[in-house]
Design an enzyme around this catalytic site. Structure first.
Site, PDB file in Angstrom:
ATOM      1  N   ASP A 236       0.847  -1.193   0.000  1.00 59.67           N
ATOM      2  CA  ASP A 236       0.000   0.000   0.000  1.00 59.67           C
ATOM      3  C   ASP A 236       0.881   1.242   0.000  1.00 59.67           C
ATOM      4  O   ASP A 236       1.592   1.504   0.972  1.00 59.67           O
ATOM      5  CB  ASP A 236      -0.900  -0.005   1.245  1.00 59.67           C
ATOM      6  CG  ASP A 236      -2.105   0.905   1.089  1.00 59.67           C
ATOM      7  OD1 ASP A 236      -1.990   1.909   0.380  1.00 59.67           O
ATOM      8  OD2 ASP A 236      -3.159   0.600   1.682  1.00 59.67           O
ATOM      9  N   HIS A 324      -9.589  -1.871  -7.912  1.00 56.68           N
ATOM     10  CA  HIS A 324      -9.239  -0.662  -7.174  1.00 56.68           C
ATOM     11  C   HIS A 324      -8.182   0.154  -7.913  1.00 56.68           C
ATOM     12  O   HIS A 324      -8.273   1.386  -7.997  1.00 56.68           O
ATOM     13  CB  HIS A 324      -8.728  -1.057  -5.783  1.00 56.68           C
ATOM     14  CG  HIS A 324      -8.494   0.104  -4.883  1.00 56.68           C
ATOM     15  ND1 HIS A 324      -9.512   0.774  -4.250  1.00 56.68           N
ATOM     16  CD2 HIS A 324      -7.346   0.728  -4.495  1.00 56.68           C
ATOM     17  CE1 HIS A 324      -9.013   1.757  -3.511  1.00 56.68           C
ATOM     18  NE2 HIS A 324      -7.701   1.750  -3.647  1.00 56.68           N
TER      19      HIS A 324
END
Length: 409
Positions: A236, A324
């Site tokens: 991330d 995403h």
């Protein structure tokens, strides 16, 4: 959960704090966060590509490792320093008052915060709890919320500091978000954060303010130079803007606000058990990246730019339409990129997830991305936004100066 920033980079670069993330930090913190060199290079206007730090013209920039993270400077170290393993966010509210009295209270509060944060970041903090033979390695930022700015007529970027709109699926708890001021503290471990948060609370009370909410967060243990993983197990923060991009998309425009930025904070609860129950290939389809190396489904390495238009022979997208990565791609938003510095949180069974912290020049950029995600993101089945805040991150304070001096001009 996070916006995909097209360019590869370590953690938020130069604009991790704008073009100045290269704050210094203790060697241990840099290693734990896995970002030191890249951030420092960005702060100097360099770039990070595939893990290599490109310094100024024709030279490689080494990551400085001073004994403490300098508090004073054009930009606040909480954005420019390398991301550290632990964070504490706090929001403060000033007591209701007439404009003149409110301004005086805010001046007093900012003066108190400047003293507390500068002292804690120094080599010889007054509080004995921070004197254990090594510097606390503290970096911090202070931002002003849109409500306070409007109420007191403060000099903030015109038309940019506004509350976020409501997004489909939001389940926001007002007690966990918002605030007249937002403060973020970061360090190599929790200990200095607890001590300094206590001091911040005392400074707030002395100025007639109260703590509205607090939230702690952490990074996964990560090898130096590697991207941390979130609680879903995926990397991330793979891509963030480089130096020139940060100047365009993160820091304010040339003028009185060029050393400030806007923080967008979202507390996102993650259903880790439900996501873990998905087959591995389905998880990767939801994300648009491979779990192992973080590479996009259209690439072979983590920092390859996702090709959101690549198709399979049957005409379907290699990166699914609801992935995403696709919906947060800067290619769908005029190339705009955010500086993302997220942290995980764990507040007990059933309440763990991501503290999304992004720095942008214009929060409308976040709104555009979040509207796309809220409408179609396959990850929505596993996440829930539970708190939100926006704040104008003030320019830094020079030696002998105070944070927020430009607010009253």
């Amino acid at each position: 959960m996070h916006a995909e920033a097209g360019k590869a980079q370590d953690q938020p670069p130069t604009v991790r704090t704008g073009v100045g993330r290269r704050a210094l930090i203790t060697g241990g913190a840099v290693a734990a966060a896995g970002l030191g060199a890249g951030a420092a290079a960005l702060a100097l206007g360099g770039e990070v590509r595939g893990g290599d730090v490109q310094g100024g013209p024709g030279r490689t920039a080494a990551a400085p490792e001073p004994s403490a993270v300098p508090f004073h400077g054009e930009r606040q170290a909480g954005v420019t320093a390398p991301q550290q393993p632990a964070t504490q966010l706090l929001a403060l509210d000033l007591a209701p008052a007439a404009t003149s009295d409110g301004r005086a209270a805010l001046r007093a509060l900012l003066g108190g915060l400047t003293r507390v944060l500068a002292e804690a970041a120094g080599d010889r903090p007054a509080d004995a709890r921070l004197r254990d033979g090594r510097p606390a390695g503290l970096s911090s930022l202070v931002g002003v919320g849109p409500g306070l700015a409007a109420r007191l007529g403060l000099n903030v970027p015109p038309a940019l500091l506004t509350e976020l709109p409501a997004f489909p699926g939001d389940r926001l708890d007002p007690a966990r978000g918002g605030g007249d001021l937002v403060i973020q503290l970061c360090a190599a471990d929790r200990w200095p954060l607890s001590v300094v948060a206590e001091q911040v609370g005392e400074a707030a009370r002395a100025a007639g303010a109260a703590v509205r909410w607090t939230q702690s967060g952490f990074l996964a243990r990560t090898a130096a130079g590697a991207t941390p993983r979130n609680l879903f197990g995926f990397k991330d923060g793979t891509a963030n803007p480089n130096g020139p991009e940060a100047g365009q998309w993160v820091w304010g425009p040339p003028g009185p606000h060029e050393h400030g930025t806007v923080l967008v904070y979202r507390r996102i609860r993650m259903d880790t058990a439900a996501f873990a129950a998905l087959p591995g290939d389905r998880q990767e389809q939801v994300m648009g990246r491979r779990a192992g190396d973080g590479a996009p489904l259209t690439g072979t390495a983590e920092h390859d730019e996702p090709d959101i238009y690549a198709k399979n022979p049957d005409g379907s997208y290699l990166i699914p339409a609801t992935a995403h990565v696709r919906l947060s791609s800067p290619r769908l938003d005029g190339g705009a990129r955010m500086l993302r510095r997220g942290y995980s949180y764990d507040d007990g069974p059933g309440d763990r997830g991501l503290l999304f912290c992004a720095f942008v020049r214009d929060p409308a950029q976040f709104t555009r991305v979040q509207n796309r995600l809220a409408a179609r993101d396959a990850l929505n089945a596993f996440v829930e936004h539970t708190a939100s805040a926006v704040a104008y991150v003030l320019p830094g304070a020079p030696e002998g100066g105070t944070l927020g001096e430009g607010l009253f001009s």
